[in-house]
Design a protein around this motif. Sequence first.
Motif, PDB file in Angstrom:
ATOM      1  N   UNK A 159       0.827  -1.203   0.000  1.00 27.38           N
ATOM      2  CA  UNK A 159       0.000   0.000   0.000  1.00 27.38           C
ATOM      3  C   UNK A 159       0.861   1.253   0.000  1.00 27.38           C
ATOM      4  N   UNK A 160       1.910   1.254   0.812  1.00 26.69           N
ATOM      5  CA  UNK A 160       2.814   2.403   0.848  1.00 26.69           C
ATOM      6  C   UNK A 160       3.432   2.625  -0.523  1.00 26.69           C
ATOM      7  N   UNK A 161       3.858   1.542  -1.172  1.00 24.34           N
ATOM      8  CA  UNK A 161       4.472   1.659  -2.505  1.00 24.34           C
ATOM      9  C   UNK A 161       3.472   2.230  -3.514  1.00 24.34           C
ATOM     10  N   UNK A 162       2.223   1.768  -3.455  1.00 23.68           N
ATOM     11  CA  UNK A 162       1.189   2.280  -4.371  1.00 23.68           C
ATOM     12  C   UNK A 162       0.993   3.773  -4.174  1.00 23.68           C
ATOM     13  N   UNK A 163       0.841   4.176  -2.924  1.00 25.96           N
ATOM     14  CA  UNK A 163       0.555   5.582  -2.637  1.00 25.96           C
ATOM     15  C   UNK A 163       1.744   6.477  -2.975  1.00 25.96           C
ATOM     16  N   UNK A 164       2.938   6.008  -2.729  1.00 22.33           N
ATOM     17  CA  UNK A 164       4.107   6.818  -3.073  1.00 22.33           C
ATOM     18  C   UNK A 164       4.200   7.034  -4.578  1.00 22.33           C
ATOM     19  N   UNK A 190     -12.443  -0.601  -2.136  1.00 16.48           N
ATOM     20  CA  UNK A 190     -11.340  -1.013  -1.257  1.00 16.48           C
ATOM     21  C   UNK A 190     -11.343  -0.277   0.078  1.00 16.48           C
ATOM     22  N   UNK A 191     -12.043   0.849   0.178  1.00 13.69           N
ATOM     23  CA  UNK A 191     -12.131   1.633   1.420  1.00 13.69           C
ATOM     24  C   UNK A 191     -10.807   2.277   1.839  1.00 13.69           C
ATOM     25  N   UNK A 192      -9.880   2.458   0.922  1.00 12.75           N
ATOM     26  CA  UNK A 192      -8.581   3.013   1.323  1.00 12.75           C
ATOM     27  C   UNK A 192      -8.656   4.476   1.730  1.00 12.75           C
ATOM     28  N   UNK A 193      -9.768   5.143   1.434  1.00 14.86           N
ATOM     29  CA  UNK A 193      -9.934   6.520   1.888  1.00 14.86           C
ATOM     30  C   UNK A 193     -10.461   6.644   3.303  1.00 14.86           C
ATOM     31  N   UNK A 194     -10.875   5.512   3.896  1.00 14.92           N
ATOM     32  CA  UNK A 194     -11.471   5.565   5.237  1.00 14.92           C
ATOM     33  C   UNK A 194     -10.763   4.632   6.215  1.00 14.92           C
ATOM     34  N   UNK A 195      -9.482   4.394   5.992  1.00 19.39           N
ATOM     35  CA  UNK A 195      -8.724   3.522   6.891  1.00 19.39           C
ATOM     36  C   UNK A 195      -8.664   4.107   8.299  1.00 19.39           C
ATOM     37  N   UNK A 199      -6.569  -2.113   6.083  1.00 19.91           N
ATOM     38  CA  UNK A 199      -5.204  -2.223   5.550  1.00 19.91           C
ATOM     39  C   UNK A 199      -4.676  -3.648   5.594  1.00 19.91           C
ATOM     40  N   UNK A 200      -5.100  -4.410   6.608  1.00 21.05           N
ATOM     41  CA  UNK A 200      -4.590  -5.781   6.774  1.00 21.05           C
ATOM     42  C   UNK A 200      -5.401  -6.798   5.983  1.00 21.05           C
ATOM     43  N   UNK A 201      -6.544  -6.409   5.474  1.00 22.44           N
ATOM     44  CA  UNK A 201      -7.383  -7.338   4.707  1.00 22.44           C
ATOM     45  C   UNK A 201      -7.141  -7.229   3.192  1.00 22.44           C
ATOM     46  N   UNK A 202      -6.649  -6.087   2.741  1.00 23.01           N
ATOM     47  CA  UNK A 202      -6.493  -5.856   1.309  1.00 23.01           C
ATOM     48  C   UNK A 202      -5.306  -6.632   0.736  1.00 23.01           C
ATOM     49  N   UNK A 203      -5.454  -7.005  -0.549  1.00 25.85           N
ATOM     50  CA  UNK A 203      -4.363  -7.615  -1.307  1.00 25.85           C
ATOM     51  C   UNK A 203      -4.267  -6.918  -2.658  1.00 25.85           C
ATOM     52  N   UNK A 204      -3.165  -7.147  -3.363  1.00 20.73           N
ATOM     53  CA  UNK A 204      -3.003  -6.575  -4.707  1.00 20.73           C
ATOM     54  C   UNK A 204      -4.138  -7.017  -5.633  1.00 20.73           C
ATOM     55  N   UNK A 205      -4.619  -8.250  -5.450  1.00 23.10           N
ATOM     56  CA  UNK A 205      -5.665  -8.776  -6.319  1.00 23.10           C
ATOM     57  C   UNK A 205      -6.977  -7.993  -6.189  1.00 23.10           C
TER      58      UNK A 205
END
Length: 410
Positions: free
Chosen positions: A141-146, A313-318, A325-331
């Motif tokens: 996730x950090x790599x994606x956001x960066x 994915x809900x990444x805006x409401x972590x 964050x712990x449930x998500x995968x690249x897939x």
Amino acid sequence: MNPRQSCVLALLEWEKGKYFSDEILHTSLEKNPMQPLDRAFFMETFFGVLRNLSRLDFLIGQLREGRIDPQTRAVLRLGLYQIFHMRTAPHAAVNESVALGGRARGLVNAILRRALREKEALESDLLAASSAVRTSHPEFLIARWEEVFGPEATRILCEWNNEPADVHVRANGLRVTVGELLRSSTSAMPSPVHPLAIKVEHIPPSWIAMGLCYVQDPSTLLSCDLLAPQPGETVLDACAAPGGKTTYLAQLMHDQGRIIACDLYDSRVARLRENLKRLGVTIARAIRHDCMQAGPPLDPDSFDRILVDAPCSNTGVIRRRVDVRWRLTEEDFIRMPAQQLALLRRTATLLKPGGTLVYSTCSLEPEENDLLVEKVCAAIPSLRFVESRRALPFVDRIDGAFAAKFVREK
């Protein structure tokens, strides 16, 4: 059962991977009601441990080599969270954790007392650790956001995700004005983000009981404002529960017209109906219906406006859904856009010619937002893209959200 015991049991339940943290919390408090202080401690420790899993497991690794069974790890996470992230008295953090240690009481005691002795050195080790450990986020996730937002924005975003979320309410204009609510509470203050949003430290119980407000972040209002439903229109809220957006749509329509509000599960539809009743909405009909399926009342060419607040994915409401964050995968970032596009293909057929459809997510990911808009334009020629809006936590200091407006060609 004391709140520390409840926290350990909740953490063990979460580890099974079947339920998200908010569901576990709700079930735990139903089975074991607590006094306000105990409830607050339970919520703080449960969510706090999940926010800081990588940091806590790093500390455990520094203090103990070898395998640790799940229950002992849960007890250690709880104890270390109190030592490094709370103002709990050191002796209480250790002694209460040891009491939960069972056969591993001696091990728990030794590790936590060593953590107290070496706290300064361990904090230095944390500062020198990888960003994934320091911020307690998965490396991918950090790599994606960066890559998308840059390192500095990603650093701010990760810090934001680890802070307790502010509480905002939307004034229910069907029953009260913003000014009336602000005057009735000394802890309430207007939000600079939206004219109907109010930030509160504590929600007066009467506000909820009387249906004067709905608890929701200002970012959730963005898609409804973009849809801009008018009194007298027929509107579909395709993924409606628990009802924050449905009730705001009714408010924008002055409770005049017709709203069909759908969700997949009976339990969620029941909660949706409760919120509609509590807020005094009379124009919305809540039904259990899969919007991917044809059939009444979702007939072709029958809606003036449609809101598709799609599963994402809900990444805006972590910040609020701390364990996402712990449930998500690249897939997930391959699977979800395909589902979102399929949902838009289906709902587009329900829109009247000239009607408006707004697609929204609480995701930060391009695949679910701008890139999906490009796919819609290519795959659904009947929809013409008009505009998009977004909220970014590291810019707007509210939850992340995205909304795109389409009009069906006549």
